[in-house]
Design an enzyme around this catalytic site. Sequence first.
Site, mmCIF file in Angstrom:
data_model
loop_
_atom_site.group_PDB
_atom_site.id
_atom_site.type_symbol
_atom_site.label_atom_id
_atom_site.label_comp_id
_atom_site.label_asym_id
_atom_site.label_seq_id
_atom_site.Cartn_x
_atom_site.Cartn_y
_atom_site.Cartn_z
ATOM 1 C CG ASP A 7 1.913 -0.384 -11.673
ATOM 2 O OD1 ASP A 7 2.882 -1.007 -10.873
ATOM 3 O OD2 ASP A 7 1.703 -0.852 -12.669
ATOM 4 C CD GLU B 295 1.159 -3.185 -0.944
ATOM 5 O OE1 GLU B 295 0.537 -3.960 -0.520
ATOM 6 O OE2 GLU B 295 0.908 -2.554 -2.214
#
Lengths: 419, 419, 369, 369
Positions: free
Chosen positions: A270, A396
Amino acid sequence: MISFEVPAGVANVSKLVHGLAMGVMRKWARWADDHEHERCEEWVNTMWSLSKGGMMGSMTGGLSRKKKEDKPKEEGEKKKEVRYQNLIMAAAVEELSWGDAGLYLAMPFMGLGGAAVAAAGTEAQREKFLKRFTTADKPVWGAMAITEPGAGSDTAAISATAELDPKTKEWILNGEKIFVTQGKSSVEDSEGFVVAWASRDRKAGRAGIKSFVVEHHTPGMKVTKVEHKLGIRASDTASIVFEDCRVPYENVLGDPEVKEGFKGAMATFDATRPMVAASAIGIGRAALERCQELYEKNGGKLRYGINPNRLTSAERDLMMMESQVRVSRLLTWKAAWMADAGIHNNLEASVSKAKTGKAITWVTNKAVELLGPVGYSKQELLEKWLRDAKINDIFEGTGQINTLVVARRIFGLGSKELR
Amino acid sequence: MISFEVPAGVANVSKLVHGLAMGVMRKWARWADDHEHERCEEWVNTMWSLSKGGMMGSMTGGLSRKKKEDKPKEEGEKKKEVRYQNLIMAAAVEELSWGDAGLYLAMPFMGLGGAAVAAAGTEAQREKFLKRFTTADKPVWGAMAITEPGAGSDTAAISATAELDPKTKEWILNGEKIFVTQGKSSVEDSEGFVVAWASRDRKAGRAGIKSFVVEHHTPGMKVTKVEHKLGIRASDTASIVFEDCRVPYENVLGDPEVKEGFKGAMATFDATRPMVAASAIGIGRAALERCQELYEKNGGKLRYGINPNRLTSAERDLMMMESQVRVSRLLTWKAAWMADAGIHNNLEASVSKAKTGKAITWVTNKAVELLGPVGYSKQELLEKWLRDAKINDIFEGTGQINTLVVARRIFGLGSKELR
Amino acid sequence: MFSLELSEEQRMIQDTAKSFAAEQLRPRAHECDEKGALPEDLLASAWELGLVSAVVPEELGGGGMKRSAVTGAIMLEELAWGDLALALAMVAPALFAYPILTQGTDQQKKKYLPLLLESKPAPLTAAVIEPVINFDLSELTCQAKKKGAGYLLSGKKCLVPMGSTAQSFLVYAAVDGKPGYENVGGFIVERGQKGLKIGERERNMGLAALDTVGLELAEVEVGGDAVLAGGPSCDFGKLMSYSRVALGALAIGVARAAQEYALEYAKVRVAFGEPIAHRQAISFMIADDYMEIESGRLLTWEAAFLLDAGKDAFKEAYLAKLYTDQVVIKVTDDAVQTLGGHGYIREHPVELWLRNGRGFTTFDGLATV
Amino acid sequence: MFSLELSEEQRMIQDTAKSFAAEQLRPRAHECDEKGALPEDLLASAWELGLVSAVVPEELGGGGMKRSAVTGAIMLEELAWGDLALALAMVAPALFAYPILTQGTDQQKKKYLPLLLESKPAPLTAAVIEPVINFDLSELTCQAKKKGAGYLLSGKKCLVPMGSTAQSFLVYAAVDGKPGYENVGGFIVERGQKGLKIGERERNMGLAALDTVGLELAEVEVGGDAVLAGGPSCDFGKLMSYSRVALGALAIGVARAAQEYALEYAKVRVAFGEPIAHRQAISFMIADDYMEIESGRLLTWEAAFLLDAGKDAFKEAYLAKLYTDQVVIKVTDDAVQTLGGHGYIREHPVELWLRNGRGFTTFDGLATV
């Protein structure tokens, strides 16, 4: 109150880093692309001196610190001033990537491995592992090793193992990690470390996965390959094999017990996904600006305001490129701002990454297309930006994985229903 | 040998039907859209007189006949001249839909129900059920009832049942069918019929599904609703409820036993999907031509050959629209030609449908967009074409379902793996 | 400083609009569309919310609320989520009044702004769009020729909202035939003026519930006092930037309605043994739509914020509209696709949103914030 | 009559090209790309296939095969599936020879066509593209000025394939500075001519293995006998249509290579317990790519067929190229995406196809059939 005003801290960092990007990075961009697996000394040394001067720390400390400061607020408590650490980081990453995305990734820096230590480590671990990034004599890198030949997006499938030797109280790591950004720099070429994900208990699935700090030159750890890549060639992408590699007990990050360790690890995404998005935006903006510049030099005009059907095709493409860069930045800033404001941003982090990865891939492709032979030639950096940009739709979490996260969140479906 | 030469038979039908489309259909197109659920008498009567004259038969007989003629060829046997029945049909459908897609669907015609009889019926069934389409005094329609409120693309989930009454040797149908094209015209407004899919044995899954010819006004059959739709309003789309509806034993199509009946039923899609694509192409071509005409009237030029980036945005859109229409036709002709040549075309039929449904939706949307207020107004037919076109990405398998078929075929995966 | 948190006031206005949309608009949208009319009572109760009139200055008897494009965008998104036709009907008077508020002469303000405070919708509207191919705001075919202290207006307009009953029209025309935004003037034309022909109610693909008409102007004479900003031209670029922000917000409202509806449908519609939401072809499409809606909203809000901050924002508003125009086309099409056959019938609202959504590329100047 | 069945001859040529691509090109493509060279032996064995030279007329000692754009397209697709750089190297001599074949004077034919029959690749090439932004075939910046019976050529060219070793260059230039295809002439320039500067080997994003150079022409004097078709202009539109068909076929070849590779990868790559092919996000993307490849191929073949039938096909070839340009961009990107991190490293060929594929929008005139 809704505001798009750029905070002064953000503007300052943008300006500062832009100078660096323009002054140092751009001039080495082509060289670094041509000299894969070589170190760009001027860049590394410049960044190292700045890191030691505290600049990198001030930019990056924020990402890790926010978790402690943004504890749930008590009702009625006056909201604290938002400190914009994530936004500042996003702005810095955008500018660095505007300079050169490969060099940005290759800068001596604690990297994702350091970020993990900062986020999940104890005070003692932070002291032990992170201090070097501001005090060492020579440049140091940190890296994160997650992906394996058989486990990409599916991190739960990790097969590397960490066995505890009850006698020595050491962890014994075994397994192969690939696609470790700056892996060689971290463990062979500097006195850095790599944070490796491994399973304490493969039967426990995700809950068994822990991360371990492995110091440079630890016996049993070996860099077996450095990849040749489409883009971001300035950055080393290494395969690292662990064979009975012994790591001190205290090098495990977070709770060593087998229980829900995984969720925490995933939560670092996040924070990092918006930064990957920010990197893409920097590249996209570089391509857009160069494209606009050449287009206008060539007598083209951008006639905002007229019937869009009457624009030239190039004009419309340029405007859509501009919109895509703007949109990407807005989504990324939203995700970063939420983190700064202590709002859970799992959805928005993936939105920013999924949208930006795709948008900027398109932008850089269009830039090459619009400029024809000039775009395709290595005399300009446009073709390089296209190659560099593409990684941001892959690492990612690929675009697909991030879209999956978005879909699960908006549908409220779990990984069993929406696979 | 590869050839894109239009066979004379195809060209003749195109020309013939184009005259009809221009002369009769276009003038009623707007009226029919405005008068949903009303019959366009001139159109129906014109087409009926042509059907009785054999025109429709000559166009449509081909679709059904090919199966018998194109038995596997013996090795070494000289290949028979391809007869292009499917290609002729595709050309006719394109022209009819160029005229008006709603009126095309509403023409008195054996429709998909008749096609099923022709394809799967015995000689006696063909004689009994199909003769009316060339001999009846008044216009007659045929329809096909597959979809149910709970079973759309998932035809295996059909819950309508057909029970055999051992005493009377009649089938007793129960269930609700929706989205029956020309359902009301077939069973209430004319002496036609509907072919209803129902399960003999729900436990048997797909293998239990059979199709039954239900004559107009059969007791126990009731049209419960006629839909109001986004487009193709000239055509009635009915809900039909069967309540203990008794159908003679001999009205079952194909083998009445429970064994692999379903695959055959699905195979009719290989013939019908290219025809749905052809209909979309007719609409798309209408929109393209009108758009080009108005664009050129307005002083616009189409500068084929220059650097595409220098085109105006409208020019480039128009060219891409043209390409999409051409591509759609080529894919559709390929699928139709394969059927004509006796080559299994399951993949190509779905390719033509999936691509065309999406392409023509885009083309008609662009047409409205390019013409601004003129495109959005009902003074032109462009807005109608947009509405009409959309159904082609939905019925006879949505774009998603057809893409799924394509994916399964090219990956060689079954419905369990690729769901 | 950078924040995406709504202020208290914004949240209040959002809530008001949201409730009205959910309770009054959404349930009646289908019927209004089929009948081709917005009932008086609906228009009246919408007007009573005071969302348009709050900005009338205190000295003219109004609430004197600061006009905010951001707040307006938030409001319009909610209303359009309920029903686009009603949302456009509600802001039609603002199309006349807001340009007067910001660029009108004192005399014009005094004459017209108090009309916003009446209990019924003010019979004011504006005429921007022209029934031509390649319609371009920078090259209006409607012309204003100088005559004495005033002008003679000639040309055609279309898509004039609430035009059948409007008393006063703000008509935009190219002054002395010169191209460019900078040469566009706004001219107040009253119903019944010589040379003004108000057409029949228009028929378009969407917006059936909204009264729109065409105008034909044949040398309509306008006095010098009826020229916006005292004339000859006005700041048309700024007016259009406000309009683009409004249209961007409306487009996002329609798109969001469609995306949410498709999402809920996909959760409950079962095919092949599972809700279709479990299929990536469906859920990724809707997730993508969600992201595009977020994108379009942020672009629109940023342009609105810049306008509120007194910036020009001409480029930003233009790009936001270009972007949201495409978002609403994509998302509404995807929603129909998600519902399949059910999306094609008028029992479900998605086809209405598709039809309404197709107009945004054409709706220049049809709304304002 | 309409048929998509290959003739015996076409099938034979396809098989030849396919085998060569699979056995000789694909296994060596990576190495060639990394080294930036096509080894002599590879070029020689490719040349020996005789795919380019078969059309030399019998009277000049050739096979006299009828030139077919369709057959050429079939062949080029296969070769590009193997390796684009080699495919382009193979047809480089045709860029010079085929225009001579169809539009050259008898003298030109006699002089140059027999070179195709030599055992080594003929040192012939053409120069079309110019290193400018908005490069446009209808507005070449390279100019030919009349001088006596001949012309003076001035300007710059780039992406001249096999230019480092070519002996003769067919250089296209705008005659007397006039725009339009109809005013483009072809001029034969020999290596070593005064005013001709052959640049260093170029460096581009893709095509690393292919020798391409830039040319600088400073008043290079060309005699009247060295002007294509006797001059002043040639049928440049036709030549470019052949080129577009060739490029379309090459683009489809590259795209197909990528799509097939991604498909096979997705079948075996396991994530979350199943091959990723089981996920619609992957399999639908690849299915879509399959359909786009089919689309592009049919468009290209149709244009080729029209050329073979003696039609103009200018529009059709142009549209086919526009279309296939985008197909190859999309498909190669999707392939990299399917492989994820593995797609980004040079061990797998998809990134090479991505780089090569990005050039098609630029490659006007770089190939012919």
